[in-house]
Design a protein around this motif. Sequence first.
Motif: not given
Lengths: 260, 259
Positions: A67-68, B130, B135
Amino acid sequence: MRFEDVAMSFDHPVLEGISFRLPRGETKILMGVAGTGKTLILKLALGLVKPDSGHINVLGNEITAMHEQELFALRRNIGMVFQESALFDSQTVEENVAYRLIEETGKITEEIHQRVLEALRFVELEHTVSLFPAELSGGMRRRVAIARAIITQPEVLLYDSPTGGLDPVTSNTIIELIVKQRDVYHTSSLMVTHRLQDAFTMASHYFDREQNKMVPVGDGMDCGDLNTRFLILRDGKIIFEGTAAELLRCTDPYIREYLS
Amino acid sequence: MPLFSPTEFAKDQVQAVQDYSLLAGRSLSNVFAQPRYVADTLLQADLIGVGSLPIVVLTGFFTGAVLALQTSSTLQQFGSLSLTGKLVALSMVRELGPVLTGLMVAGRNSSGMASELGSMKVTEQIDAMRAMGVDPSKKLVTPRVVATVIMLFFLGILSDLVGLTGGFIISYTLLGLNPNEYWTTAYQALRFGDVIMGLSKPVVFGFIIASIGCYYGLSAKGGTQGVGRATTQAVVAASVLILVSDFFITRLLTGFFAY
C-alpha cells in the motif's frame, strides 16, 4: 531490484514483458527513443505507479503488493533525481536538500546543516545554500537535486535524464558526479538518458579519488569492472541488455542505427 | 474529433467522486496519525485566517448595513422598525454570516490551494514528495483542512459581529433607532439553535473549501492551462457545494431544534 514480466498500458501498451535485475552496486543505463517507457520504469521502481501485471521487487520488498503508506517507508531508502529537478520552488536550497532530514526532526539542526553543506560540497554548490531554486541555472538545479537524493545515502539511486537539455560542459559535470557516487559509495543506480555520449562516458571512466576527478579507464583496467550495464528499450520491450563492449559488438540493425 | 461517450463520462464522474471521498477521508484520519505538521498548520492558519480578515470584515459589515437599509422600509410599513436588530441578528448569524464568509474564503483560498498544489503537481513536486517518503495528504492536505475549519469558525463569528455592527450604524444614524433597542432585540432574538446553526455551518464550509481546493490541485494535469482549469473548477465546486450543504444543514437543524 528485480522486474519480472512487468506490463503497463494507458490508452495503448507502454511496457510489455519487462524483466531485468539490478544487483547491488550496479549501474544500469536505460536508453531508448522518447515514449518507450523509460521514465515509467523509474516510477514503477519507486511505486509511484502500479503495473497492470508482473512483479517488482525492491530491496527485498514486493512493491506491487504494498500500500502507499507502506511504500513511504521503503522510498526513504531510494533517491530519485527527476527530469526537471522537481525542487520545491518555495523553499531554499538548504530546505530542499534537507527535506528528508527535516521530516525526521521537524527543524534544521546544526547537524542537519552540516550534512546539507557536505551534500552540497559533493556537487560543488556549497555557496548556494540560502538561494531559491529560481535563482539557480538549469545545471545547478540538477546538481541540487542530486544532493537532495544522496543526502541520506540511499541504497538505490534513480536518475531520470539528469543531463537532458543541458550544455555538454554542464552535462559532463553531472555525469562526473554520478560516476563519483557510483565509484565512491557503490550505490546501485538506474539511469535514464538520451545522450549516448553520457552513457559511454560512464562506461569508460572511473572516479579517481587521488586526483578528485573522473578519468578514462587505463590499460590495466577492464571497463567491465565499472559495474555499468546498458538496457535498451524499443516499443516498450527490452531489446538489449549488456555491457558497453557487448553493445558496440551488437549486430541488431535497430541498435546499430540507434548508436550511429 | 472522438465521439462523446456517456459511459466514459459517467465512469469519470464516479471516479472523481471516489477520489475526492478518499482524499477527504484521509485528510480527516490523518489528524489522528503521526507525523502531525503543526508548523504547516499554523502557517496555513495565518494565510487563511489572518489573510482573509479584510475581505470577511468588509463583506460582513456591508451585508449587515445593507440588510438594515433594505428591510427598514418594509418594517416601517408595519410599524415594526424596532425589530431591525432582530432581523439583522437572525439573518446574519443563521445564514448570511457563515455563507458569505464561506463564499469569500472559497474565492480566495480554494483557488489559492488549487493553484499552489496544481503547480506542484505539474512540476512533479508532488511526485518528488512521495518519492522522498512524505505523504502529500498528510503534509499538504490535512494542515490546510484543519487550518481552514478552525479559522472559518472564528471568521464566521467575526463576520456576524461586524454585520450586526454595520446594521447598528445604519439603524442609529439613518433610521434613528435607539442603540439599546437595537442591541436588546438583536440579542433576545437569538436562541440556542440559531447560534448552533451559525457556528456549525462554517465548520462544514471550511472542510469543503480546503478539501475541494486540495482535490482539484492534486488532480491538475496538462501544464499551466491545467492549473488554471483546476483553480476555476475548485472555486465553482466549492461555492456550489457551500450553497447546497447550507440548505441541508439548515433543513437538518431547523428540524432538530423544531423551529
